[in-house]
Design an enzyme around this catalytic site. Sequence first.
Site, PDB file in Angstrom:
ATOM      1  N   HIS A  18      42.575  38.394  46.532  1.00 37.24           N
ATOM      2  CA  HIS A  18      41.414  38.244  45.647  1.00 37.24           C
ATOM      3  C   HIS A  18      40.146  37.864  46.398  1.00 37.24           C
ATOM      4  O   HIS A  18      39.179  37.402  45.788  1.00 37.24           O
ATOM      5  CB  HIS A  18      41.694  37.217  44.546  1.00 37.24           C
ATOM      6  CG  HIS A  18      42.912  37.508  43.736  1.00 37.24           C
ATOM      7  ND1 HIS A  18      43.020  38.607  42.923  1.00 37.24           N
ATOM      8  CD2 HIS A  18      44.102  36.850  43.643  1.00 37.24           C
ATOM      9  CE1 HIS A  18      44.204  38.610  42.342  1.00 37.24           C
ATOM     10  NE2 HIS A  18      44.878  37.564  42.772  1.00 37.24           N
ATOM     11  N   ARG A  76      24.123  32.236  42.756  1.00 38.36           N
ATOM     12  CA  ARG A  76      23.787  31.897  44.149  1.00 38.36           C
ATOM     13  C   ARG A  76      23.622  33.194  44.926  1.00 38.36           C
ATOM     14  O   ARG A  76      23.835  34.285  44.391  1.00 38.36           O
ATOM     15  CB  ARG A  76      24.907  31.069  44.779  1.00 38.36           C
ATOM     16  CG  ARG A  76      26.284  31.760  44.672  1.00 38.36           C
ATOM     17  CD  ARG A  76      27.350  31.063  45.450  1.00 38.36           C
ATOM     18  NE  ARG A  76      28.686  31.529  45.127  1.00 38.36           N
ATOM     19  CZ  ARG A  76      29.255  32.629  45.596  1.00 38.36           C
ATOM     20  NH1 ARG A  76      28.572  33.418  46.406  1.00 38.36           N
ATOM     21  NH2 ARG A  76      30.479  32.970  45.261  1.00 38.36           N
TER      22      ARG A  76
END
Length: 669
Positions: free
Chosen positions: A235, A297
């Site tokens: 992942h 971000r």
Amino acid sequence: MFHKILIANRGEIACRVIRTARRLGIATVAVYSDADAKAMHVSMADEAVHIGPAPVRESYLLAERIIAAARMTEAEAIHPGYGFLSENAGFARACAEAGIVFIGPPAAAIDAMGLKGAAKALMEKAKVPVVPGYHGDEQAPDFLAKEAERIGYPVLIKAVAGGGGKGMRRVDAAKDFAAALAGAKREAANAFGDDKVLLEKYLVKPRHIEIQVFADSQGNAVHLFERDCSVQRRHQKVLEEAPAPDMPAAMREVMGQAAVAAAKAIGYVGAGTVEFIADVSEGLRADRFYFMEMNTRLQVEHPVTEMITGQDLVEWQLRVAAGETLPAGQDDLAITGHAIEARVYAEDPGRNFLPSVGTLCRLRAPAETAHVRVDTGVREGDAVSPHYDPMIAKLIVWDKDRGSALRRMRQALGKYQIAGVTTNTAFLMSLVSHEAFAGGDLDTGFIERFRADLIPQPAPASANVLALAALAVVLERRARAAASTAGDPWSPWAAVNGWRLNDQGADELIFKDRDTDTICRVEYLSDGAIRLRGLEKDVVAQGNLDNGSLDAVLDGRRIKVGIVRQGDDLTILLPGETHRLILVDPRAAVELDEAGSGQLTAPMPGKVVQVMVAEGARVERGQPLMILEAMKMEHTISAPGRGSIAKVHFRAGDQVPEGAALLSIEAEE
């Protein structure tokens, strides 16, 4: 614009921010832990402040120490980088309360998108499609198990408070759900301080496509097109590219508009990334993409967007945080060419990408050009620590189209020479050389689908590799002999030619390649070359060795390689290949002690999270015995075969060094 900023991060991203700040004439302050006292970002910054011990919970995650450092150095703003405190709304509020600008979105926007479940609910209200799942607050294991049954297996368990693959588990059957849930919650609590999870339907053939968005405090918002991040392991992204291969223009426009709408809906300011998952079972379609999450971000993979747009996104962050309007409008932005980023990690693909720790005793990267960029936070001689992410560098290439960019990437990867840790460079080379990847046949299961091609069984060292090792040993011996007899070049002791009375000049070298010993007979020829016998073929070799760079000629073919010798360990660094051999001294050889063959050892330094068996327990092959946590990821120690537990050497919470005996097993006949 700011006069001085503090960077609340470390490694590659801290160095990246410093470079742009320096170009803009902005002074920088670094922060560092005990482990990072001599780190690259510390030496690059104008000032640096120590904030605590190596563990992130005692240093980089302590908001009060970061803010105190900013106050002490009179920094006007804090850039959080990515990870650590970058998506922590409490930290953003604390900055505002201290009168320090947080170079990121408002705390309210982080709150809105920081928890994945709440973000999905918000997107559902905004009519943005989301993957079927459960995004609520109820966290009882039995309730979540029922929700998983309702959604239908396979399902994905995801931490609501973070990303990077931490706190994430795929579950294919109900019998595996409880263990996967417990592991995901533990990992989430450790990485993010919050063990809440959500559940999603797992799409069998998905592509991960994300949109870079930017907004300013005047209400302007744009998107800077998409990135394809489908190639992942555990992942976590491995390769990223922009634009997404085969992306229809109409779909790009729809996804871009959806991402900008999401940003505007929460009053977003600064850099953000809206991540979508696309069902590509029937190809890329505008009605088959779903909102996953928004990262509030700057992303690790932002350089590919910079390469295709010609924009510096860190500069955009600084200007927007200083109150300026966006440097460009939507109509000013365009895609030029194609960019690919490869994450160079200290990890072992052959051991399920287990992180590798050690000292970078050799680190040579490709030269940077208009086509090749290297973002890194380490130098030769630095250590890859078990405390932090094991990234060595991001290698980014750009060219006029995807095929040309792939050729650039293959060439650049071949220039890397890294020794002291195991790396994924050969794996990356296999990825970008794979026919299916070149053809754009992508999905998040790509690595597992082609695992046998991408991570083949290790091949034995070839005759040429062994010849290069032997040549390096001979050249080193000649250099030492010449140095020891510098005052008398005609001394017979200066000759390394295997001379023996009444015998042809020859030596024998023994190289161990994993479990195989090869005896290499070295014959010294009159022109300074050597002939190597005993290999799969005879090889005539000669060359020069200078500071670990071997310029060799093998059977008339010239080749340049890296050679790193540490004691009897030799690492031979060829383009896209690394071979490790051991020079065997028969006089020092001893029989291996088989007494420890029933011990399971720690594959790397870490902390014991859970002991799942007791002494005397009978176990089956593959049964989980212990969970070890290292670099914020969990690693399960499983039984190699049927037997009984003779001894458990550590308890939950214990720190263990690499190679430590964790458990002893008595095997059954």
